[in-house]
Scaffold this motif. Structure first.
Motif, PDB file in Angstrom:
ATOM      1  N   SER A  82      12.349   9.964  -4.226  1.00  0.00           N
ATOM      2  CA  SER A  82      12.386   8.569  -4.697  1.00  0.00           C
ATOM      3  C   SER A  82      11.826   7.630  -3.651  1.00  0.00           C
ATOM      4  O   SER A  82      11.126   6.652  -3.974  1.00  0.00           O
ATOM      5  N   LEU A  83      12.078   7.910  -2.374  1.00  0.00           N
ATOM      6  CA  LEU A  83      11.535   7.090  -1.293  1.00  0.00           C
ATOM      7  C   LEU A  83      10.037   7.321  -1.150  1.00  0.00           C
ATOM      8  O   LEU A  83       9.276   6.376  -0.901  1.00  0.00           O
ATOM      9  N   GLN A  84       9.617   8.554  -1.303  1.00  0.00           N
ATOM     10  CA  GLN A  84       8.180   8.845  -1.240  1.00  0.00           C
ATOM     11  C   GLN A  84       7.417   7.977  -2.234  1.00  0.00           C
ATOM     12  O   GLN A  84       6.372   7.392  -1.903  1.00  0.00           O
ATOM     13  N   LYS A  85       7.918   7.887  -3.438  1.00  0.00           N
ATOM     14  CA  LYS A  85       7.225   7.126  -4.486  1.00  0.00           C
ATOM     15  C   LYS A  85       7.102   5.650  -4.119  1.00  0.00           C
ATOM     16  O   LYS A  85       6.051   5.040  -4.295  1.00  0.00           O
ATOM     17  N   VAL A  86       8.205   5.064  -3.597  1.00  0.00           N
ATOM     18  CA  VAL A  86       8.170   3.644  -3.244  1.00  0.00           C
ATOM     19  C   VAL A  86       7.202   3.410  -2.088  1.00  0.00           C
ATOM     20  O   VAL A  86       6.427   2.448  -2.092  1.00  0.00           O
ATOM     21  N   LEU A  87       7.229   4.287  -1.089  1.00  0.00           N
ATOM     22  CA  LEU A  87       6.313   4.141   0.046  1.00  0.00           C
ATOM     23  C   LEU A  87       4.857   4.268  -0.402  1.00  0.00           C
ATOM     24  O   LEU A  87       3.980   3.517   0.061  1.00  0.00           O
ATOM     25  N   GLU A  88       4.584   5.215  -1.281  1.00  0.00           N
ATOM     26  CA  GLU A  88       3.216   5.377  -1.783  1.00  0.00           C
ATOM     27  C   GLU A  88       2.773   4.137  -2.547  1.00  0.00           C
ATOM     28  O   GLU A  88       1.629   3.671  -2.395  1.00  0.00           O
ATOM     29  N   ASN A  89       3.650   3.574  -3.347  1.00  0.00           N
ATOM     30  CA  ASN A  89       3.310   2.356  -4.101  1.00  0.00           C
ATOM     31  C   ASN A  89       3.035   1.188  -3.166  1.00  0.00           C
ATOM     32  O   ASN A  89       2.144   0.373  -3.405  1.00  0.00           O
ATOM     33  N   ARG A  90       3.798   1.098  -2.085  1.00  0.00           N
ATOM     34  CA  ARG A  90       3.604   0.011  -1.123  1.00  0.00           C
ATOM     35  C   ARG A  90       2.295   0.189  -0.344  1.00  0.00           C
ATOM     36  O   ARG A  90       1.777  -0.778   0.217  1.00  0.00           O
ATOM     37  N   ALA A  91       1.805   1.420  -0.291  1.00  0.00           N
ATOM     38  CA  ALA A  91       0.587   1.708   0.467  1.00  0.00           C
ATOM     39  C   ALA A  91      -0.681   1.675  -0.389  1.00  0.00           C
ATOM     40  O   ALA A  91      -1.776   1.925   0.111  1.00  0.00           O
ATOM     41  N   ARG A  92      -0.541   1.353  -1.659  1.00  0.00           N
ATOM     42  CA  ARG A  92      -1.707   1.361  -2.546  1.00  0.00           C
ATOM     43  C   ARG A  92      -2.589   0.131  -2.289  1.00  0.00           C
ATOM     44  O   ARG A  92      -2.097  -0.981  -2.062  1.00  0.00           O
ATOM     45  N   GLY A  93      -3.895   0.365  -2.347  1.00  0.00           N
ATOM     46  CA  GLY A  93      -4.855  -0.724  -2.231  1.00  0.00           C
ATOM     47  C   GLY A  93      -5.119  -1.355  -3.583  1.00  0.00           C
ATOM     48  O   GLY A  93      -4.506  -1.003  -4.598  1.00  0.00           O
ATOM     49  N   GLU A  94      -6.058  -2.307  -3.611  1.00  0.00           N
ATOM     50  CA  GLU A  94      -6.379  -3.004  -4.851  1.00  0.00           C
ATOM     51  C   GLU A  94      -6.911  -2.058  -5.913  1.00  0.00           C
ATOM     52  O   GLU A  94      -6.745  -2.284  -7.117  1.00  0.00           O
ATOM     53  N   SER A  95      -7.529  -0.989  -5.467  1.00  0.00           N
ATOM     54  CA  SER A  95      -8.087  -0.026  -6.420  1.00  0.00           C
ATOM     55  C   SER A  95      -7.031   0.917  -6.985  1.00  0.00           C
ATOM     56  O   SER A  95      -7.290   1.671  -7.910  1.00  0.00           O
ATOM     57  N   GLY A  96      -5.836   0.865  -6.399  1.00  0.00           N
ATOM     58  CA  GLY A  96      -4.768   1.738  -6.858  1.00  0.00           C
ATOM     59  C   GLY A  96      -4.624   3.012  -6.064  1.00  0.00           C
ATOM     60  O   GLY A  96      -3.673   3.775  -6.267  1.00  0.00           O
ATOM     61  N   ASP A  97      -5.542   3.263  -5.137  1.00  0.00           N
ATOM     62  CA  ASP A  97      -5.467   4.457  -4.299  1.00  0.00           C
ATOM     63  C   ASP A  97      -4.485   4.240  -3.148  1.00  0.00           C
ATOM     64  O   ASP A  97      -4.352   3.130  -2.612  1.00  0.00           O
ATOM     65  N   VAL A  98      -3.796   5.307  -2.758  1.00  0.00           N
ATOM     66  CA  VAL A  98      -2.887   5.250  -1.610  1.00  0.00           C
ATOM     67  C   VAL A  98      -3.709   5.231  -0.333  1.00  0.00           C
ATOM     68  O   VAL A  98      -4.524   6.136  -0.094  1.00  0.00           O
ATOM     69  N   ARG A  99      -3.523   4.192   0.490  1.00  0.00           N
ATOM     70  CA  ARG A  99      -4.245   4.071   1.756  1.00  0.00           C
ATOM     71  C   ARG A  99      -3.508   4.871   2.823  1.00  0.00           C
ATOM     72  O   ARG A  99      -2.373   4.552   3.177  1.00  0.00           O
ATOM     73  N   THR A 100      -4.172   5.907   3.313  1.00  0.00           N
ATOM     74  CA  THR A 100      -3.531   6.839   4.250  1.00  0.00           C
ATOM     75  C   THR A 100      -3.052   6.145   5.502  1.00  0.00           C
ATOM     76  O   THR A 100      -1.919   6.392   5.977  1.00  0.00           O
ATOM     77  N   LYS A 101      -3.879   5.244   6.083  1.00  0.00           N
ATOM     78  CA  LYS A 101      -3.491   4.566   7.311  1.00  0.00           C
ATOM     79  C   LYS A 101      -2.263   3.676   7.084  1.00  0.00           C
ATOM     80  O   LYS A 101      -1.364   3.602   7.923  1.00  0.00           O
ATOM     81  N   THR A 102      -2.235   2.984   5.941  1.00  0.00           N
ATOM     82  CA  THR A 102      -1.087   2.121   5.629  1.00  0.00           C
ATOM     83  C   THR A 102       0.172   2.952   5.463  1.00  0.00           C
ATOM     84  O   THR A 102       1.242   2.585   5.959  1.00  0.00           O
ATOM     85  N   LEU A 103       0.054   4.089   4.779  1.00  0.00           N
ATOM     86  CA  LEU A 103       1.208   4.957   4.569  1.00  0.00           C
ATOM     87  C   LEU A 103       1.720   5.513   5.899  1.00  0.00           C
ATOM     88  O   LEU A 103       2.929   5.537   6.152  1.00  0.00           O
ATOM     89  N   THR A 104       0.804   5.925   6.758  1.00  0.00           N
ATOM     90  CA  THR A 104       1.196   6.429   8.075  1.00  0.00           C
ATOM     91  C   THR A 104       1.909   5.352   8.877  1.00  0.00           C
ATOM     92  O   THR A 104       2.910   5.608   9.546  1.00  0.00           O
ATOM     93  N   SER A 105       1.392   4.124   8.779  1.00  0.00           N
ATOM     94  CA  SER A 105       2.008   3.001   9.486  1.00  0.00           C
ATOM     95  C   SER A 105       3.425   2.744   8.977  1.00  0.00           C
ATOM     96  O   SER A 105       4.349   2.498   9.764  1.00  0.00           O
ATOM     97  N   LEU A 106       3.641   2.807   7.669  1.00  0.00           N
ATOM     98  CA  LEU A 106       4.975   2.601   7.096  1.00  0.00           C
ATOM     99  C   LEU A 106       5.954   3.677   7.566  1.00  0.00           C
ATOM    100  O   LEU A 106       7.133   3.395   7.807  1.00  0.00           O
ATOM    101  N   LEU A 107       5.485   4.900   7.687  1.00  0.00           N
ATOM    102  CA  LEU A 107       6.351   5.983   8.147  1.00  0.00           C
ATOM    103  C   LEU A 107       6.769   5.789   9.597  1.00  0.00           C
ATOM    104  O   LEU A 107       7.886   6.138   9.991  1.00  0.00           O
ATOM    105  N   GLU A 108       5.862   5.206  10.397  1.00  0.00           N
ATOM    106  CA  GLU A 108       6.130   5.050  11.826  1.00  0.00           C
ATOM    107  C   GLU A 108       6.914   3.784  12.141  1.00  0.00           C
ATOM    108  O   GLU A 108       7.781   3.782  13.019  1.00  0.00           O
ATOM    109  N   HIS A 109       6.595   2.700  11.439  1.00  0.00           N
ATOM    110  CA  HIS A 109       7.343   1.450  11.664  1.00  0.00           C
ATOM    111  C   HIS A 109       7.335   0.618  10.375  1.00  0.00           C
ATOM    112  O   HIS A 109       6.448  -0.192  10.141  1.00  0.00           O
TER     113      HIS A 109
END
Length: 397
Positions: free
Chosen positions: A297-324
């Motif tokens: 359930s947390l994975q899904k929310v983090l992935e949604n927060r990391a999505r760009g305007e195109s709807g793709d998950v931005r890897t750098k943003t997701l990595t940043s959320l995991l770290e801080h």
């Protein structure tokens, strides 16, 4: 109501109501019938001396009954030497009290009073997992030591009388006098239990230095909280820290479990940094895991927060959320388990807990400017300071 109960099963509200009205002078007065006040009285047999515990609310030990979710995490296991760091900057000053009256002694005392203890992840509880058993044991020992207890006895002033005794003004009850006063009034959290902070104003007017109190071990609320739907989900072994507006770290970095609630963050890791937090600060969370190791359930929310305007998950943003995973703090709950702040420790002789500038005035427990992390450390501090104070009072009596 009837006089002082002689059996711990009798409810606190039935204790010696109005007895003070016919007795105006005591050898010792304890202000506060919470954990530290009861622990002190349980360790001080009055004999032929007179002593009373004044409780401003209608019942005693209310906050003790709430501790550990009603299970009463009375202390922590292991070496007492490891406890010092649990109290932050106050730890070195508390060392004398902690070493003199340690966690082994507290557990042994409870077992001598008929309360067996049990360990769980380093924490020590009554084996019954009922805080009421701990409270009843202390009430029984307080009764045996011939203490009176007055409920609904609100203190509204303290001053030194011309004869050198302390004069205590009670709301609607007049004045009483005593040779020795012990402040065991608690902090500011859960005012319905008697911890309303009013004693700090009285002590400040008397001349004691008080560090402004605020809640600690409390949930933290943030701006634009994104995890409402995860309420009840927990994540083990995360890192949490507090930063100010200049991105300067203002708390120790704590590791432990994180709990999502409907309104904000809780769990040991967050509770342990909450005393350092204030509105406008940054709460920074590091999950210390790869995405796949987190609850789905947390994975899904983090992935949604990391999505760009195109709807793709931005890897750098997701990595940043995991770290801080950083948030601006909107509020620290006022329903903290303990209080940070209170009577500053340099006001006291830490060998006795007596005030350096006020003879026969003592401060113990949560009223002190000292608090610990979760895990039983705060009740241990109540025990260690109460017993240290009792030692000095025994010598005086």
């Amino acid at each position: 109501m009837d006089g002082f109960c002689k059996h711990p099963s009798v409810r606190a509200s039935s204790l010696c109501y109005n007895m003070i009205m016919s007795d105006k002078s005591f050898d010792i007065v304890i202000i506060g019938a919470g954990a530290s006040g009861l622990m002190l009285a349980a360790n001080l047999d009055l004999g032929c001396r007179s002593g009373v515990i004044l409780e401003g609310s209608s019942s005693i030990g209310s906050k003790l009954l709430m501790s550990g979710g009603g299970r009463c995490n009375i202390t922590h296991g292991g070496s007492i030497k490891d406890f010092v760091s649990a109290y932050g900057e106050s730890g070195p000053l508390l060392r004398k009290c902690l070493y003199k009256h340690n966690n082994t002694e507290l557990a042994a005392c409870l077992e001598n009073l008929g309360v067996e203890t049990a360990g769980e992840d380093g924490r020590v509880f009554p084996a019954s997992m009922k805080a009421k058993d701990v409270l009843d044991a202390f009430i029984g020992e307080v009764a045996s030591n011939m203490w009176q207890i007055e409920t609904d006895a609100k203190v509204c002033g303290i001053q030194k009388g011309a004869d050198g005794c302390w004069e205590i003004e009670l709301a609607d009850r007049g004045m009483i006098s005593t040779r020795n006063v012990v402040i065991a009034s608690g902090g500011i959290t859960y005012p319905e239990t008697g911890s309303d902070g009013s004693m700090f104003k009285i002590l400040k007017a008397l001349g004691l230095a008080i560090k402004d109190p605020r809640p600690a071990l409390a949930p933290i609320y943030v701006v634009d909280y994104p995890y409402k739907e995860l309420s009840g989900v927990s994540v083990p072994d995360v890192s949490v820290a507090i930063y100010d507006g200049a991105q300067k770290i203002t708390s120790p970095r704590m590791r432990g479990d994180l709990l999502f609630t409907h309104e904000g963050f809780s769990g040991p890791a967050v509770l342990n940094v909450s005393g350092y937090a204030k509105e406008g600060d940054i709460l920074s969370i590091g999950y210390n895991k790869e995405l796949k190791e987190l609850p789905r359930s947390l994975q899904k929310v983090l992935e949604n927060r990391a999505r760009g305007e195109s709807g793709d998950v931005r890897t750098k943003t997701l990595t940043s959320l995991l770290e801080h995973d950083d948030f601006v703090i909107s509020k620290v709950s006022d329903r903290g388990m303990v209080t940070r702040g209170g009577v500053m420790l340099d006001e006291l002789d830490m060998h006795t807990l007596e005030c350096k500038n006020f003879d026969n005035l003592y401060v113990i427990g949560e009223a002190l400017d000292a608090d610990g992390i979760t895990g039983g450390y705060n009740l241990q501090m109540c025990w260690s300071t109460a017993c240290t104070c009792a030692d000095d009072l025994k010598d005086k009596l």
